[in-house]
Design an enzyme around this catalytic site. Structure first.
Site, PDB file in Angstrom:
ATOM      1  N   GLY A  92      68.955  61.604 -28.836  1.00 48.03           N
ATOM      2  CA  GLY A  92      67.567  61.612 -29.284  1.00 48.03           C
ATOM      3  C   GLY A  92      67.281  60.409 -30.159  1.00 48.03           C
ATOM      4  N   GLU A 118      76.528  59.737 -19.399  1.00 45.41           N
ATOM      5  CA  GLU A 118      75.669  60.017 -18.247  1.00 45.41           C
ATOM      6  C   GLU A 118      75.114  58.768 -17.582  1.00 45.41           C
ATOM      7  OE1 GLU A 118      72.876  60.354 -21.893  1.00 45.41           O
ATOM      8  OE2 GLU A 118      74.996  60.575 -21.398  1.00 45.41           O
ATOM      9  N   HIS A 165      77.070  57.415 -24.390  1.00 45.73           N
ATOM     10  CA  HIS A 165      76.336  58.129 -23.339  1.00 45.73           C
ATOM     11  C   HIS A 165      77.146  58.102 -22.031  1.00 45.73           C
ATOM     12  CE1 HIS A 165      72.467  58.770 -25.395  1.00 45.73           C
ATOM     13  NE2 HIS A 165      72.784  57.669 -26.056  1.00 45.73           N
ATOM     14  N   CYS A 210      75.697  61.695 -28.567  1.00 46.49           N
ATOM     15  CA  CYS A 210      74.978  60.838 -29.498  1.00 46.49           C
ATOM     16  C   CYS A 210      74.370  61.675 -30.635  1.00 46.49           C
ATOM     17  CB  CYS A 210      73.929  60.025 -28.741  1.00 46.49           C
ATOM     18  SG  CYS A 210      73.289  58.603 -29.679  1.00 46.49           S
ATOM     19  N   TYR A 211      73.054  61.841 -30.661  1.00 48.28           N
ATOM     20  CA  TYR A 211      72.418  62.679 -31.685  1.00 48.28           C
ATOM     21  C   TYR A 211      72.996  64.087 -31.645  1.00 48.28           C
ATOM     22  CZ  TYR A 211      68.601  64.850 -34.384  1.00 48.28           C
ATOM     23  OH  TYR A 211      67.864  65.536 -35.316  1.00 48.28           O
ATOM     24  N   ASP A 258      60.467  63.027   1.366  1.00 46.53           N
ATOM     25  CA  ASP A 258      60.263  64.312   0.696  1.00 46.53           C
ATOM     26  C   ASP A 258      59.416  65.270   1.521  1.00 46.53           C
ATOM     27  OD1 ASP A 258      61.668  63.109  -1.395  1.00 46.53           O
ATOM     28  OD2 ASP A 258      59.839  62.417  -2.359  1.00 46.53           O
ATOM     29  N   LYS A 294      66.416  62.767  -5.535  1.00 51.25           N
ATOM     30  CA  LYS A 294      66.221  62.179  -4.213  1.00 51.25           C
ATOM     31  C   LYS A 294      67.464  62.311  -3.327  1.00 51.25           C
ATOM     32  CE  LYS A 294      63.112  60.006  -3.001  1.00 51.25           C
ATOM     33  NZ  LYS A 294      61.908  60.357  -2.219  1.00 51.25           N
TER      34      LYS A 294
END
Length: 533
Positions: free
Chosen positions: A70, A191, A189, A97-98, A247, A389
């Site tokens: 954050g 991710e 991070h 992180c935060y 989609d 996606k």
């Protein structure tokens, strides 16, 4: 009801629903990427705001919790705190992180501002003998690895029961763990793609530490969603706005399997499509797949409403409202039509500030989620709303759609309306679709199309001076765009070979009267977006 159950057997369905990860959002720009990485482990997850109600937390009953990063400091007035109900679950927790700072302070450690903030790539060193389950296969004890940092504060003193598992030059406590309570924190991070092997760390937490088995698969999703749609729709009729993009095509195939003749696809030829797209859509779905498709010629109607409008948000909303008007009209011709199906996917919702947290910055209004009138007569059916996606593509292949269709680059719902900067005119659309057709032809022929995540041409409503033969020209400019991305939340521009760019530009300029300059966009996301509008 979650769209991610994977069997028609009730007992098995309940078991699969019980395997899930809760992600609490503290405002990080990367929260959706955490969800993406969890789903790569074939485990369902949901993002909720950090203030999630205790009753909802207990009802969700996750196998593990991830606290996102954050932008706040734990010392800010009104800074977000740990959710007591989440901490009372007794399940493994990973703070990023935060989130790590919150864990550290919650358990009695101290958090302090860093003397030197860390933003961007950094090198961590795993502590010898203290790697543990979270780092297994991510980085060896005592070894170094590249990670992505974005922080000002850091944990200065460990809480009781925790050990340091990694450090950097500027953050001596870059990661911490309490193996007894299964509480973990990382200052970096994992991710994001910039962290080497970060997906392995997420996998370790979800599959090893939380004990999830990875039961969420695309074929299971199809089975469940088919039954869910049948139960939800009953005998009602459904209309789908079919664009020919990935989609809406996957939605069409999924709904056709679920409800057959109850589905009517409405293909709106709005004058903002790619070259020959209308004929291709009709041939693919109506002739080859047996799907009922109604083609509506509405070019004059759309262009008339867009005349004089330059603001991107207004254009999107006009296009969205006009689509809905046409769908309502067509639905009125179909007895018992009660539902409007759409190809909305998760990034559409995120970029339109539609996540459950309500904290996402509104980057743009997607036509599916930002342009719908409040008094719409039809109920919405969005079977792909929670998918990214590449998950949609996996479902499409399972449904038997052609590979070339499934891996076609994304095309925005508003079509060329948001690839023509400023006011939309028929002249501009005609020039743009011809230029884009040349671009796509050459990407396919050169083998670069499938290496690129998304490529398209943008029309700039400005003229530049040129020279052709012995004459002076004063014609329009187009920009070519191509990006690489895994999740469409971040993207980097594609390093197109110069000789190929030169060849494409020469073809466009030589073959299209009205364009005399071609540029190439080398902006990544962030700071830019993938589309120009």
């Amino acid at each position: 009801m979650s769209p991610l159950a994977f069997t028609l057997d009730i007992a098995m369905s309940d078991a699969l629903h019980s395997e899930k990860i809760l992600i609490l959002d503290y405002g990080s720009q990367y929260t959706q990427l955490i969800a993406r990485r969890v789903r790569e482990t074939q485990v369902y997850c949901e993002i909720h705001g950090h203030e999630m109600a205790a009753e909802a937390v207990r009802a969700f009953n996750p196998q593990g919790v991830i606290l996102s990063g954050g932008h706040q400091s734990v010392y800010d007035v009104g800074a977000a705190e740990l959710n007591d109900a989440v901490m009372a679950l007794g399940v493994p927790v990973l703070g990023i992180c935060y989130g790590m700072q919150l864990l550290g302070r919650h358990f009695g450690g101290t958090v302090a501002p860093s003397d030197k903030r860390e933003y961007g790539r950094a090198e961590i060193q795993a502590c010898a003998g203290q790697v543990g389950a979270l780092f297994e296969g991510f980085v060896e004890a005592g070894a170094k690895s590249t990670v992505w940092m974005s922080h000002g504060d850091h944990v200065e003193m460990l809480p009781k029961g925790f050990v340091t598992t990694a450090s950097t030059l500027n953050a001596p406590l870059a990661a911490m763990a309490n193996e007894a309570t299964h509480m973990y924190g990382v200052q970096f991070h994992p991710e994001v793609n910039h962290t080497d092997n970060g997906e392995r760390l997420i996998h370790n937490f979800v599959r090893t530490i939380c004990g999830c088995h990875g039961l969420w698969t695309s074929d299971g999703f199809i089975e469940y969603e088919v039954e869910r749609v049948r139960a939800l729709v009953g005998d009602d009729k459904v209309i789908l706005g079919l664009s020919g993009g990935v989609d809406s095509s996957v939605v069409a195939a999924l709904l056709h399997r679920a409800i057959g003749e109850q589905l009517t696809c409405v293909f709106v030829d709005n004058g903002l499509l790619r070259l020959n797209e209308g004929d291709q859509v009709m041939e693919t779905f109506a002739q080859n797949m047996g799907v009922k498709v109604i083609r509506v010629d509405a070019e004059a109607r759309f262009l008339g409403k867009l005349a004089g409008v330059s603001d991107p948000e207004k254009k999107r909303k006009i296009i969205g409202h006009t689509f809905i008007e046409i769908f309502d009209e067509e639905a009125g011709k179909i007895e018992n039509a009660k539902w409007l199906a759409q190809g909305t996917i998760y990034p559409d919702v995120v970029e339109s500030a539609g996540t459950k947290t309500g904290k996402a910055t509104n980057i743009k209004s997607h036509h599916n989620v930002g342009g719908l009138p409040e008094d719409m007569q039809l109920k919405l059916l969005e079977p792909l709303r929670e998918l990214f996606k590449d998950e949609v593509r996996k479902v499409g292949l399972e449904l038997g759609l052609p590979h070339r269709m499934v891996f076609r680059h994304p095309f925005p719902g508003p079509g060329l309306g948001v690839r023509i900067l400023g006011e939309v005119k028929k002249e501009y659309a005609d020039l743009l679709r011809r230029a884009d057709a040349i671009y796509m032809d050459e990407l396919y022929a050169s083998g670069h199309y499938e290496r690129i995540s998304q490529a398209f041409t943008v029309f700039l409503p400005v003229k530049s001076v040129g020279v052709m033969g012995d004459g002076r020209t004063y014609d329009y400019v187009v920009a070519l765009r191509a990006v690489e991305t895994k999740d469409f939340m971040t993207a980097t521009w594609y390093p197109m070979p110069h000789d190929l760019l030169s060849h494409i530009a020469n073809r466009i300029i030589n073959e299209i009267d009205g364009i005399n300059r071609v540029t190439y966009d080398i902006t990544s996301k962030p700071p830019g977006t993938i589309e120009w509008e």
